[in-house]
Scaffold this active site. Structure first.
Site, PDB file in Angstrom:
ATOM      1  NE  ARG A 250      -2.187   1.987   3.090  1.00 50.47           N
ATOM      2  CZ  ARG A 250      -2.134   2.068   4.426  1.00 50.47           C
ATOM      3  NH1 ARG A 250      -2.779   1.200   5.168  1.00 50.47           N
ATOM      4  NH2 ARG A 250      -1.430   3.016   5.020  1.00 50.47           N
ATOM      5  CG  HIS A 254      -6.957   2.780   5.688  1.00 52.72           C
ATOM      6  ND1 HIS A 254      -7.182   1.471   5.326  1.00 52.72           N
ATOM      7  CD2 HIS A 254      -8.130   3.256   6.180  1.00 52.72           C
ATOM      8  CE1 HIS A 254      -8.450   1.168   5.601  1.00 52.72           C
ATOM      9  NE2 HIS A 254      -9.037   2.226   6.112  1.00 52.72           N
ATOM     10  CE1 TYR A 263       0.375   2.783   8.400  1.00 54.60           C
ATOM     11  CE2 TYR A 263      -0.672   4.558   9.623  1.00 54.60           C
ATOM     12  CZ  TYR A 263      -0.637   3.704   8.529  1.00 54.60           C
ATOM     13  OH  TYR A 263      -1.614   3.782   7.563  1.00 54.60           O
TER      14      TYR A 263
HETATM   15  C1  TPP Z   1     -15.824  -5.313  11.291  1.00 57.52           C
HETATM   16  C2  TPP Z   1     -14.958  -4.096  11.163  1.00 57.52           C
HETATM   17  N1  TPP Z   1     -14.001  -3.865  12.079  1.00 57.52           N
HETATM   18  C3  TPP Z   1     -13.208  -2.778  11.962  1.00 57.52           C
HETATM   19  C4  TPP Z   1     -13.374  -1.894  10.922  1.00 57.52           C
HETATM   20  C5  TPP Z   1     -12.477  -0.660  10.802  1.00 57.52           C
HETATM   21  N2  TPP Z   1     -11.560  -0.834   9.654  1.00 57.52           N
HETATM   22  C6  TPP Z   1     -11.795  -0.190   8.501  1.00 57.52           C
HETATM   23  S1  TPP Z   1     -10.638  -0.566   7.352  1.00 57.52           S
HETATM   24  C7  TPP Z   1      -9.792  -1.576   8.409  1.00 57.52           C
HETATM   25  C8  TPP Z   1      -8.538  -2.276   7.966  1.00 57.52           C
HETATM   26  C9  TPP Z   1      -8.773  -3.357   6.968  1.00 57.52           C
HETATM   27  O1  TPP Z   1      -7.542  -3.782   6.430  1.00 57.52           O
HETATM   28  P1  TPP Z   1      -7.466  -4.843   5.277  1.00 57.52           P
HETATM   29  O2  TPP Z   1      -8.458  -5.936   5.511  1.00 57.52           O
HETATM   30  O3  TPP Z   1      -6.051  -5.251   5.138  1.00 57.52           O
HETATM   31  O4  TPP Z   1      -7.970  -4.060   3.963  1.00 57.52           O
HETATM   32  P2  TPP Z   1      -7.286  -2.802   3.230  1.00 57.52           P
HETATM   33  O5  TPP Z   1      -7.913  -1.584   3.826  1.00 57.52           O
HETATM   34  O6  TPP Z   1      -5.817  -2.852   3.461  1.00 57.52           O
HETATM   35  O7  TPP Z   1      -7.650  -2.955   1.785  1.00 57.52           O
HETATM   36  C10 TPP Z   1     -10.423  -1.613   9.650  1.00 57.52           C
HETATM   37  C11 TPP Z   1      -9.941  -2.392  10.792  1.00 57.52           C
HETATM   38  C12 TPP Z   1     -14.403  -2.171   9.976  1.00 57.52           C
HETATM   39  N3  TPP Z   1     -14.622  -1.398   8.913  1.00 57.52           N
HETATM   40  N4  TPP Z   1     -15.166  -3.281  10.110  1.00 57.52           N
END
Ligand code: TPP
Ligand code: MG
Length: 353
Positions: A250, A254, A263
């Site tokens: 990435r 985010h 970080y």
């Molecule tokens: C059930 C839930 N828990 C927490 C969140 C908060 N949250 C939003 S994005 C994220 C990280 C997700 O990371 P990843 O699965 O690696 O996907 P990426 O964003 O890197 O594509 C989190 C924890 C959420 N949206 N849904």
């Protein structure tokens, strides 16, 4: 019980090996490029749109275009896509108007669509909760003896969620025609992938479900295409689900509310940017003699124009009526709703709706 080979750890690659992919002629190679350019343009314009305060938060997918375009092109139009917020614009590759996706990010009801019109499910924001939905749809296809399969996108962080496990396990037990497509960009907001699993690679999870696992360079659109096609062929021929781990990095925050300087290793980000997926594919096509300056400009202008039109269309859409806040929650709405709606209209000075 299934006999499954351990998931492969070595990344499958095509571009860096200067190979060609069977079945992809000049036209198909260029269509893939068009799709990547469209996604890149959508992403970059959306960020500007956000900075101008015209949409709320936005999750960029810069350098994820190879994973997205490569996987969609490997499927048939009858196959279903289940995007997460990271693949919010995936519907563009199925003919969904870009204005619709802009509306979705604005929280406007014009951003809703009927999933059956495009075989694209609604964008899932809760992490991993769409994996069981995709497993269910794929199982349904099997029960109805239909040829189609489903592909669900989720991130490295999602593999730590219960819903991911439930969906993957159900699909494996039912041998549903599902592709579990993991976008491993190595970060879940500020949590590194090393904190998600003690396994050597995420693809190792496939063995536990008794399904095959493929690991591919997620910045190599042709490698993603080839791996997804293999998974789709298996799904359609009754071979059940496949876990595809597409590994990238990435290089953008985010989302627009994130500041990764707190970080992330910024030198690594700069290094990874040098090898970003669209430039890599463009150089490959130029080496092959399939793409030249004139055609490249034409493709990029076309995408820019599509976005200009989309933004203009999004701007002219009137605000929704506030009555919408009260609709679609109850079959028989409580009587108090009428009075509450009238009160809200009075508070807003009758200026809205
Ligand atoms: C059930 C839930 N828990 C927490 C969140 C908060 N949250 C939003 S994005 C994220 C990280 C997700 O990371 P990843 O699965 O690696 O996907 P990426 O964003 O890197 O594509 C989190 C924890 C959420 N949206 N849904
Ligand atoms: Mg991630």
């Amino acid at each position: 019980m299934a006999q499954v080979a351990p998931g492969e750890h070595e990344l499958r690659r095509v571009i860096d090996e200067d190979r060609e992919v069977e079945g992809l002629g000049e036209q198909e190679l260029l269509e893939l490029y068009r799709s990547m350019v469209l996604l890149r343009t959508y992403d970059e314009r959306s960020l500007v749109y956000h900075r101008q305060g015209r949409i709320g938060t936005y999750a960029m997918f810069w350098n994820h275009e190879a994973m997205q375009a490569g996987s969609v092109h490997a499927l048939e139009d009858g196959d279903w896509l289940f995007p997460s917020y990271r693949e919010s614009a995936i519907g563009l590759l199925r003919g969904l108007p870009p204005a619709t996706v802009l509306h979705w990010w604005r929280g406007h009801p014009a951003g809703w669509w009927n999933p059956a019109d495009y075989n694209v499910a609604s964008i899932c924001v809760p992490i991993g909760t769409h994996v069981p939905h995709a497993a269910g749809l794929a199982w349904g296809k099997k029960l109805k003896h239909e040829q189609a399969c489903a592909l669900v996108y989720f991130g490295d962080g999602a593999t730590s969620e219960g819903a991911f496990h439930e969906g993957a396990n159900l699909a494996a037990v039912m041998q549903a025609p599902l592709i579990l497509f993991c976008n491993n960009n190595q970060w879940a907001i500020s949590t590194p992938v090393s904190a998600q699993t003690h396994a050597e690679a995420l693809v190792d999870k496939a063995v536990g479900y008794g399904i095959p696992g493929l690991r591919v360079d997620g910045g190599d659109v042709l490698a993603v295409y080839e791996a997804t096609r293999e998974a789709a062929d298996r799904a359609r021929s009754g071979g059940g689900p496949t876990f595809v781990e597409a590994v990238s990095y990435r290089v953008a925050p985010h989302g627009t509310a994130d500041d990764p300087r707190a970080y992330i290793d910024l030198e690594r980000v700069e290094r990874e940017k040098q090898n970003e997926c669209l430039g890599r594919y463009e150089r490959y096509l130029r080496r092959l003699g399939v793409l030249g300056d004139e055609l490249d400009t034409e493709i990029k202008d076309e995408a820019a124009e599509a976005m200009r039109r989309a933004i203009a269309a999004a701007e002219t859409e009137p605000d929704p009526d506030v009555a919408l806040l009260f609709e679609r929650a109850y079959a028989n709405p409580p009587k108090s709703f009428q009075a509450e709606l009238a009160e809200l209209r009075a508070i807003l000075g009758g200026s809205v709706g």
